[in-house]
Design a protein around this motif. Structure first.
Motif, PDB file in Angstrom:
ATOM      1  N   LYS A  37       1.187  -1.003  -0.165  1.00  0.00           N
ATOM      2  CA  LYS A  37       0.110   0.600   0.307  1.00  0.00           C
ATOM      3  C   LYS A  37       0.908   1.426   0.067  1.00  0.00           C
ATOM      4  CE  LYS A  37      -4.042  -1.737   2.674  1.00  0.00           C
ATOM      5  NZ  LYS A  37      -4.565  -1.981   3.550  1.00  0.00           N
ATOM      6  N   ILE A  38       0.804   2.243  -0.725  1.00  0.00           N
ATOM      7  CA  ILE A  38       1.414   3.918  -0.373  1.00  0.00           C
ATOM      8  C   ILE A  38       0.750   4.284  -0.899  1.00  0.00           C
ATOM      9  CG2 ILE A  38       3.900   2.724  -2.163  1.00  0.00           C
ATOM     10  CD1 ILE A  38       2.474   3.347  -4.526  1.00  0.00           C
ATOM     11  N   LYS A  39       1.174   5.260  -0.505  1.00  0.00           N
ATOM     12  CA  LYS A  39       0.289   6.733  -1.438  1.00  0.00           C
ATOM     13  C   LYS A  39       0.889   8.475  -1.374  1.00  0.00           C
ATOM     14  CE  LYS A  39      -2.410  10.705   1.178  1.00  0.00           C
ATOM     15  NZ  LYS A  39      -2.683  11.432   3.197  1.00  0.00           N
ATOM     16  N   HIS A  40       0.214   8.341  -2.747  1.00  0.00           N
ATOM     17  CA  HIS A  40       1.578   9.205  -3.361  1.00  0.00           C
ATOM     18  C   HIS A  40       1.000  10.699  -2.785  1.00  0.00           C
ATOM     19  CE1 HIS A  40       1.948  12.703  -6.497  1.00  0.00           C
ATOM     20  NE2 HIS A  40       3.239  11.396  -6.992  1.00  0.00           N
TER      21      HIS A  40
ATOM     22  N   ASP B 105       4.330   3.597  -9.860  1.00  0.00           N
ATOM     23  CA  ASP B 105       2.841   4.702  -9.756  1.00  0.00           C
ATOM     24  C   ASP B 105       3.726   6.294 -10.768  1.00  0.00           C
ATOM     25  OD1 ASP B 105       0.931   6.036  -8.943  1.00  0.00           O
ATOM     26  OD2 ASP B 105       2.109   6.835  -7.733  1.00  0.00           O
ATOM     27  N   TYR B 106       4.714   5.628 -10.459  1.00  0.00           N
ATOM     28  CA  TYR B 106       5.736   7.005 -10.912  1.00  0.00           C
ATOM     29  C   TYR B 106       5.926   6.832 -12.678  1.00  0.00           C
ATOM     30  CZ  TYR B 106       9.997  10.555 -11.757  1.00  0.00           C
ATOM     31  OH  TYR B 106      10.873  11.498 -12.374  1.00  0.00           O
ATOM     32  N   CYS B 107       5.671   5.877 -13.165  1.00  0.00           N
ATOM     33  CA  CYS B 107       5.909   5.567 -15.124  1.00  0.00           C
ATOM     34  C   CYS B 107       4.678   6.167 -15.315  1.00  0.00           C
ATOM     35  CB  CYS B 107       6.536   4.323 -14.603  1.00  0.00           C
ATOM     36  SG  CYS B 107       8.003   3.508 -14.756  1.00  0.00           S
ATOM     37  N   LYS B 108       3.814   6.163 -13.819  1.00  0.00           N
ATOM     38  CA  LYS B 108       2.007   6.457 -14.829  1.00  0.00           C
ATOM     39  C   LYS B 108       2.090   7.724 -14.871  1.00  0.00           C
ATOM     40  CE  LYS B 108      -0.004   1.558 -13.278  1.00  0.00           C
ATOM     41  NZ  LYS B 108      -0.721   1.290 -11.916  1.00  0.00           N
ATOM     42  N   ARG B 109       2.856   8.538 -13.660  1.00  0.00           N
ATOM     43  CA  ARG B 109       2.712  10.056 -13.444  1.00  0.00           C
ATOM     44  C   ARG B 109       3.401  10.657 -14.833  1.00  0.00           C
ATOM     45  NH1 ARG B 109      -0.015  10.830  -9.192  1.00  0.00           N
ATOM     46  NH2 ARG B 109      -0.432   8.778  -7.998  1.00  0.00           N
ATOM     47  N   TRP B 110       4.472   9.802 -15.133  1.00  0.00           N
ATOM     48  CA  TRP B 110       5.930  11.239 -16.259  1.00  0.00           C
ATOM     49  C   TRP B 110       5.787   9.648 -17.232  1.00  0.00           C
ATOM     50  CZ3 TRP B 110       7.203  12.060 -11.440  1.00  0.00           C
ATOM     51  CH2 TRP B 110       6.664  13.446 -10.974  1.00  0.00           C
ATOM     52  N   GLN B 111       4.717   9.517 -17.981  1.00  0.00           N
ATOM     53  CA  GLN B 111       4.632   8.278 -18.738  1.00  0.00           C
ATOM     54  C   GLN B 111       5.702   7.960 -20.290  1.00  0.00           C
ATOM     55  OE1 GLN B 111       1.187   7.298 -20.962  1.00  0.00           O
ATOM     56  NE2 GLN B 111       0.092   8.123 -19.050  1.00  0.00           N
TER      57      GLN B 111
ATOM     58  N   ILE C  77       9.975  14.645  -9.137  1.00  0.00           N
ATOM     59  CA  ILE C  77      10.236  14.117  -7.886  1.00  0.00           C
ATOM     60  C   ILE C  77       9.155  13.418  -7.350  1.00  0.00           C
ATOM     61  CG2 ILE C  77      11.624  14.479  -5.066  1.00  0.00           C
ATOM     62  CD1 ILE C  77      13.323  16.899  -6.282  1.00  0.00           C
ATOM     63  N   GLY C  78       9.154  12.542  -7.402  1.00  0.00           N
ATOM     64  CA  GLY C  78       7.529  11.611  -6.738  1.00  0.00           C
ATOM     65  C   GLY C  78       8.227  11.218  -5.805  1.00  0.00           C
ATOM     66  N   ALA C  79       6.933  11.125  -5.195  1.00  0.00           N
ATOM     67  CA  ALA C  79       7.225  11.164  -3.180  1.00  0.00           C
ATOM     68  C   ALA C  79       5.765   9.994  -2.953  1.00  0.00           C
ATOM     69  CB  ALA C  79       6.452  12.107  -2.554  1.00  0.00           C
ATOM     70  N   TRP C  80       6.457   9.344  -1.868  1.00  0.00           N
ATOM     71  CA  TRP C  80       5.003   8.724  -1.005  1.00  0.00           C
ATOM     72  C   TRP C  80       5.149   8.254  -0.332  1.00  0.00           C
ATOM     73  CZ3 TRP C  80       7.883   8.144  -6.104  1.00  0.00           C
ATOM     74  CH2 TRP C  80       6.936   7.955  -7.193  1.00  0.00           C
ATOM     75  N   SER C  81       4.167   7.854   0.669  1.00  0.00           N
ATOM     76  CA  SER C  81       4.129   7.221   2.462  1.00  0.00           C
ATOM     77  C   SER C  81       4.272   6.124   1.926  1.00  0.00           C
ATOM     78  CB  SER C  81       3.753   7.825   2.991  1.00  0.00           C
ATOM     79  OG  SER C  81       2.193   7.412   2.840  1.00  0.00           O
TER      80      SER C  81
ATOM     81  N   LEU D  35      10.777  12.251   7.120  1.00  0.00           N
ATOM     82  CA  LEU D  35       9.426  11.567   8.003  1.00  0.00           C
ATOM     83  C   LEU D  35       9.641  10.290   7.890  1.00  0.00           C
ATOM     84  CD1 LEU D  35       6.208  13.859   6.427  1.00  0.00           C
ATOM     85  CD2 LEU D  35       7.421  13.726   9.151  1.00  0.00           C
ATOM     86  N   LYS D  36       8.668   9.341   8.550  1.00  0.00           N
ATOM     87  CA  LYS D  36       9.143   7.711   8.400  1.00  0.00           C
ATOM     88  C   LYS D  36       8.438   7.299   7.548  1.00  0.00           C
ATOM     89  CE  LYS D  36       8.750   4.048  11.495  1.00  0.00           C
ATOM     90  NZ  LYS D  36       8.540   3.723  13.082  1.00  0.00           N
ATOM     91  N   GLY D  37       8.998   6.342   6.762  1.00  0.00           N
ATOM     92  CA  GLY D  37       8.412   6.125   5.405  1.00  0.00           C
ATOM     93  C   GLY D  37       8.092   7.042   4.083  1.00  0.00           C
ATOM     94  N   LEU D  38       8.701   8.404   4.150  1.00  0.00           N
ATOM     95  CA  LEU D  38       8.675   9.422   2.945  1.00  0.00           C
ATOM     96  C   LEU D  38       9.819   8.306   2.392  1.00  0.00           C
ATOM     97  CD1 LEU D  38       8.214  11.713   1.670  1.00  0.00           C
ATOM     98  CD2 LEU D  38       9.677  12.558   2.825  1.00  0.00           C
ATOM     99  N   THR D  39       8.988   8.432   1.062  1.00  0.00           N
ATOM    100  CA  THR D  39      10.114   7.485  -0.147  1.00  0.00           C
ATOM    101  C   THR D  39       9.890   9.483  -1.336  1.00  0.00           C
ATOM    102  OG1 THR D  39       9.193   5.302   1.016  1.00  0.00           O
ATOM    103  CG2 THR D  39      10.615   5.811  -1.773  1.00  0.00           C
ATOM    104  N   LEU D  40      11.507   8.956  -1.439  1.00  0.00           N
ATOM    105  CA  LEU D  40      11.724  10.093  -2.505  1.00  0.00           C
ATOM    106  C   LEU D  40      12.168   9.138  -3.979  1.00  0.00           C
ATOM    107  CD1 LEU D  40      13.571  13.077  -0.781  1.00  0.00           C
ATOM    108  CD2 LEU D  40      10.411  11.950  -1.629  1.00  0.00           C
TER     109      LEU D  40
END
Length: 230
Positions: free
Chosen positions: A5-8, A98-104, A20-24, A174-179
């Motif tokens: 489970k990810i949250k953009h 998810d990054y690829c879907k946003r910037w195709q 710059i893609g960011a997810w939790s 922030l714990k779990g923040l992914t770039l």
């Protein structure tokens, strides 16, 4: 798996995409397991130095830079620690797709974890003036990295942000923040140390790039990571 489970987290500059893609990360137990993994591997921990301009060489002084890292390689010979890493790479794979879907224009196939390696870093209070803005690009006849990634494994009270030089922007620890971001010069960045003595900031990072270049296979593909038996 809960770790899928990810949250953009949208991040734009003046209403325009930053790339710059960011997810939790929903399953923060993965972060805790990776911090414990770092602690168990004391013999593999290496100090991080800084460039001493006067001596014109890399120097090591914990009063100035107090940090360690370990590099871990994932392969088919899975042990308990590799299984912990696979829980993380499964989440990373979801973020990248998810990054690829946003910037195709980006490719969601033929992508690998470069060298099959991941780095876990522990950063304590240091002189942040010694941390240069850098970008980490790997290129060669049989090497082509495209993206860097970093995930915060814990939060700190003050400090610990990741700054992007040309975007005049910073991401809080922030714990779990992914770039995930391109590893080009315009994305050069630095991660600052915690401000409070005794606090440690843990991150996990690495590079993603082409899996097959000039008929050579590089690293371990995201598909292979997904299919490894746990």
């Amino acid at each position: 798996m809960k770790g899928d489970k990810i949250k953009h987290l949208p991040f734009e500059i003046n209403g325009k995409p930053s790339f710059i893609g960011a997810w939790s990360l929903d399953n923060q137990k993965i972060c805790d397991e990776l911090v414990l993994l770092f602690g168990r591997n004391k013999l593999s921990q290496q100090d991080i130095g800084f460039f001493d301009d006067k001596a014109n060489k890399v120097a090591y002084n914990k009063d100035k830079v107090n940090a360690k890292y370990i590099n871990i390689t994932i392969d088919d010979d899975l042990d308990k620690e590799s299984t912990i890493l696979l829980n993380y790479t499964k989440f990373l794979r979801s973020c990248y797709f998810d990054y690829c879907k946003r910037w195709q224009h980006t490719a969601d196939s033929n992508v690998a974890l470069m060298g099959g390696k991941i780095r876990i870093t522990q950063l304590l209070k240091s002189d942040n003036n010694l941390f240069d803005f850098v970008y980490e690009k790997q290129e060669g006849r049989f090497l082509a990295s495209n993206f860097n990634f970093i995930t915060y494994l814990n939060a700190v009270e003050d400090g610990g942000s990741t700054e992007f030089y040309y975007f005049d922007s910073a991401f809080k620890a922030l714990k779990g923040l992914t770039l995930i971001f391109p590893n080009e010069w315009m994305f050069k960045k630095r991660t600052l140390s915690p401000i409070n003595p005794g606090e440690s900031l843990y991150t996990i990072s690495g590079s993603l790039g082409y899996h097959k270049v000039a008929d050579a296979e590089l690293g371990i593909s995201l598909e292979e990571l997904e299919n490894l038996k746990k």
